[in-house]
Design a protein around this motif. Structure first.
Motif: not given
Length: 333
Positions: A255-275
């Motif tokens: 769960g820790i590993i998967w959530c790190i992935g989601l957290s970094f992805n949703i943070i990146a989406s603020t610059n890169a865009g969600p898609a």
């Protein structure tokens, strides 16, 4: 809170997502005596724990907006928070269905159907929310990734045919794969919509409420799976409490590993865009394939799959490059 100030940093964050989402499932292989239903309790707790830790660290330092505690104290406790909570429920339901589909129909059928549908629809819905990135390169990248998934499916089909020559695909397994993919395609766009510019929810708060949704869904549905398992004998809750520290840690680690992935992805989406962020994150299948081919040696005894595996890796790389540059060649940039 901290938010990436450049697209380069966002790309690095999306690579972390790939590594995390492509690696967490390895924890399910660390103890073959610990059933998945028991593992999933700790996995869910690991997701929520990690979301909270990241929120009180990265989400509480920096000059890009209010800290995590400031943000949740300002919430009206409805609307955006409920979206993030709902996305956690949807993801968890889809994830459990995907596991069931793999059990019934095999990896070669369930995975490409489920993940393929989630990739195309999830990226499309995310693009509708925030239309960032060149649409031609974005969907060209998706096409390449779908081709890679198709080749991976053919390789797994050869593997299953050689190891289990009498096995066959069930219509029920295919139907559950489709349902899983459709459900999975909604979780990320809903989560991304909860942090649209102008809303009161930060990326860190969104992932935290997502984690609450994951645990809530597990509390409702995992007891049902334990009483009526997809395979094997029914399980009692006592078995979970009889688990060793190592077994519980394995689930938490997943769960820790998967959530790190989601957290970094949703943070990146603020610059890169969600898609772009979501589509790039689906390159996790490439990381999972690398684990399977080079670490777990899943194809060591399978004949005539070299060309399929080479093509799979090639199309994944082409897909990730195309998705990655979609932001750089965006019209008007």
């Amino acid at each position: 809170m901290y938010l990436p100030s450049s697209y380069f940093v966002s790309v690095l964050f999306m690579f972390v997502t790939m590594l995390a989402w492509g690696s967490w499932a390895n924890t399910t292989k660390l103890d073959k005596n610990w059933r998945f239903e028991l593992y999933y309790w700790d996995y869910s707790f690991g997701v929520l724990l990690t979301a909270f830790i990241i929120a009180i660290t990265l989400g509480s330092f920096g000059s890009s907006g209010p800290s995590f505690f400031q943000n949740i104290s300002q919430l009206a406790w409805g609307g955006e928070a409920f979206k993030a909570f709902l996305s956690g429920i949807i993801f968890n339901g889809a994830n459990l269905l995907l596991v069931a589909a793999i059990t019934m129909a095999g990896m070669s059928v369930a995975f490409p159907i489920g993940i393929g549908i989630a990739l195309v629809l999830g990226t499309f819905f995310s693009y509708l929310i925030v239309s960032q990135g060149n649409i031609f390169f974005l969907f060209l990248g998706i096409l390449f990734v779908l081709l890679a998934i198709f080749l991976a499916a053919k390789a797994y089909r050869k593997k299953e045919a050689q190891e289990n020559p009498g096995s066959h695909t069930t219509k029920k397994g295919i139907l559950i794969s489709v349902l899983s993919g459709i459900l999975m395609s909604f979780f990320y766009p809903i989560l991304a919509s909860s942090i649209k510019q102008g809303s009161s929810l930060s990326p860190y708060s969104a992932v935290f409420f997502f984690g609450i949704g994951v645990v809530f869904c597990t509390l409702i549905f995992n007891p049902i799976l334990m009483k009526k398992p997809i395979f094997g004998q029914p399980l009692s809750m006592n078995l979970y409490f009889q688990g060793t520290a190592k077994q519980h840690f394995i689930g938490l680690l997943g769960g820790i590993i998967w959530c790190i992935g989601l957290s970094f992805n949703i943070i990146a989406s603020t610059n890169a865009g969600p898609a772009i962020a979501y589509a790039f994150g689906q390159g996790a299948t490439l990381i999972a394939a690398i684990w399977g081919v080079f670490i777990w040696k899943e194809f060591a005894k399978v004949r005539a799959v070299f060309a399929l595996l080479f093509g799979m890796f090639l199309f994944y790389v082409l897909g990730l490059v195309s998705i990655g540059i979609a932001k750089l060649v965006e019209r008007g940039s």
